[in-house]
Structures are given as structure tokens and as C-alpha cells.
Design a protein around this motif. Structure first.
Motif: not given
Length: 307
Positions: A31-32, A36-41, A55-61, A65-69
Motif C-alpha cells: 500500500t505504501l 509513495s510512488n503516486l505522490l512522487l509522480i 525527475y523525468f527519469f525518476l517519474g518513469n522509475l 516500481d508500481i508495476f514491478f511490485s
């Protein structure tokens, strides 16, 4: 083997543990990871000061991460609740494909981010010229596209092996190593191909990371003022922590002698980079970066004016 056949994921049913505690912990982490990733995006999207290559690459990352988990965690939670969990032949190899696809994309994005930091620190005057919108777009698309044929080749090769009646996978996901161990046909060619091509797809991005940071280190040492060195190191520290987390666990799992294979240890270590790392990435970048923290505050105030 046909598409109606199935495997059984052992999960952690052969180990003694507190089911409720483990299920609750993983559910909270998952859940975190999403939050956390949606907030960052969202912060990157709404904040003009974060509209930069890093930050463009960080958004991609964060998207990866969301899909990977998500590829692994729901099935793991099912294994914890129900013990041994059945998974169809098609479902197993679809999971393998997407697991490898997002893992490879993650690795490539980390290497591109290292190159971006190298250009920003070593060539500050030419950085915006070299890392323009077109280059940014090409690099990010390449990270996503390269992972697909790599994952497809590995998934296809492993799916063509013969599997006998014992289809119990000693893991909570359909990964390459446990499925090869499960096969009752010759796996020599498959193993050679996987370790050769697989080594390249991991070692080449990792080599770019190492070279980039060696050059960055040399550039930082040569900087005249302490504040300049501190600022340059600060812009890299979060990325270095994420790299150590990701590559440390991947190398332990996939780059060791087959004789050292242990399904129990593999399951434990796999949890680090399939469950914990996707969550920590967003927290590491958010908590160690003033620009991101300011953007998050702005986002929270916009969404919840009462605060």
C-alpha cells in the motif's frame, strides 16, 4: 505442456511463520509503495521546478516500481493466506515475462539516471544542450523497449522445457531459476543462453553506472569549494542508495554458482527487491531531496487545504 496445465507456488508454506503478521506487513508495504510512488509522480507532474531530466527519469522509475511490485505481491499475499497456490501455465509465464520486463526496465533506468548525473556534474555548461527533451524521450523509450525482447526470449525458452508431474515451484513467483530446476528435460542450452544474455542485460547497465560514478567521483574531488562538493554529492546520494539496494539483491540471486542455490534464501532475498525496494525508492528520493519535499508539501496543501 499445454495452456490448461498448471503449476503450484509453494510460497512460504514449508516454513513456520506468523501468517497474519507477514500478510499484514506485506500489505502495508504494498500500500505504501502505491501511495509513495503516486505522490512522487504527482509532485513531479504539478511542480515546474521538477520538470528536469533527473525527475523525468525518476517519474518513469516510480511507474516501473508500481508495476514491478504488482506483478508479484498479490500472488504472494494469496500464498500466505491459502498456503500452496495454483497458477496456470499461461499465468505463470505471463508473470515471468512482466517480472523480467519491469526488472530490466528498472535496471536500464538506473543506468540512464547515472549517465544523467554524470553529464549534469561533469558538463554543467552543456548539460541542458546534451540532455534536451528529444534525448530524454529517446532514452526513456529505449529503457522500456529493450526490456520487452529480452523478457520474451527468456520466457519463451523456459516455457519450451518439459515439466513432469512434480510442478511444485519452491517460490512465491514464477522465476527462471526455480522453473529450470523443475524441468525434467535437458536445460543446458537454456541455462547457457540465460546466463550469457542475462549477464549482458544486467552487467552492461551496471558497467555504465560504475563508470559514471567513477568519473563523477573524480569531478567532485577536483571541485574547489566544500559547498560545491557537498551539493554535487547530495544530488547523487539518493541514486547511489537505490542502486546498491537493487543491484545488491539482483547479483546475489542471479550471479552465483548453481551449487549455492537455496530456495529458502532466494525467497527471502527476492522479497527485498520485489517488495521492499519499490517502496524505499520513493521514500529515499522524497526524504533526501528538498525540491521533492517542497513539491510534496504543495501537493498535500492543494489536496487537503485544511492542512
Amino acid at each position: 505442456m499445454n495452456l490448461t496445465s498448471s503449476f503450484v507456488l509453494l510460497g512460504f508454506s514449508d516454513l513456520h511463520y506468523n501468517h497474519v503478521a507477514l500478510f499484514s506487513t506485506i500489505l502495508v508495504i504494498y500500500t505504501l509503495t502505491w501511495i509513495s510512488n503516486l505522490l512522487l509522480i504527482s509532485s513531479i507532474m504539478i511542480s515546474p521546478q521538477l520538470h528536469t531530466p533527473m525527475y523525468f527519469f525518476l517519474g518513469n522509475l516510480s511507474v516501473v516500481d508500481i508495476f514491478f511490485s504488482t506483478v508479484t505481491v498479490p500472488k504472494l499475499l494469496s500464498c500466505i493466506l491459502h498456503g500452496r497456490t495454483s497458477i496456470s501455465f499461461l499465468g505463470c509465464f505471463l508473470q515471468m515475462f512482466f517480472f523480467m520486463f519491469f526488472g530490466t526496465t528498472d535496471s536500464l533506468l538506473l543506468s540512464v539516471m547515472a549517465i544523467d548525473r554524470y553529464l549534469a556534474i561533469c558538463f554543467p555548461l552543456y548539460y541542458t544542450l546534451m540532455m534536451n527533451d528529444k534525448v530524454m524521450f529517446i532514452l526513456s523509450c529505449s529503457c522500456w523497449l529493450v526490456g520487452a525482447p529480452h523478457s520474451l526470449l527468456h520466457t519463451y525458452n523456459v516455457s519450451q522445457l518439459s515439466y513432469c508431474e512434480d510442478r511444485l515451484i519452491p517460490h512465491y513467483l514464477c522465476d527462471v531459476t526455480p522453473l529450470i530446476k523443475l524441468s525434467c528435460s535437458s536445460t543446458t542450452f537454456t541455462e547457457i543462453f540465460i546466463y550469457t544474455e542475462g549477464s549482458m542485460i544486467v552487467s552492461i547497465p551496471f558497467l555504465f553506472v560504475v563508470i559514471s560514478y567513477v568519473l563523477i567521483g573524480r569531478a567532485i574531488v577536483k571541485m574547489k569549494t566544500r559547498s560545491s562538493r557537498s551539493k554535487a554529492f547530495s544530488s547523487c546520494s539518493s541514486h547511489l542508495m537505490v542502486i546498491c539496494l537493487f543491484y545488491g539483491t539482483v547479483i546475489f540471486i542471479y550471479f552465483r554458482p548453481p551449487s549455492n542455490y537455496s530456495s529458502q534464501y532466494d525467497r527471502m532475498v527476492s522479497m527485498a527487491y520485489t517488495i521492499i525496494t519499490p517502496m524505499l525508492n520513493a521514500f529515499i528520493y522524497s526524504l533526501r531531496n528538498q525540491d521533492v519535499k517542497q513539491a510534496l508539501r504543495k501537493l498535500i496543501i492543494q489536496c487537503f487545504p485544511i492542512f
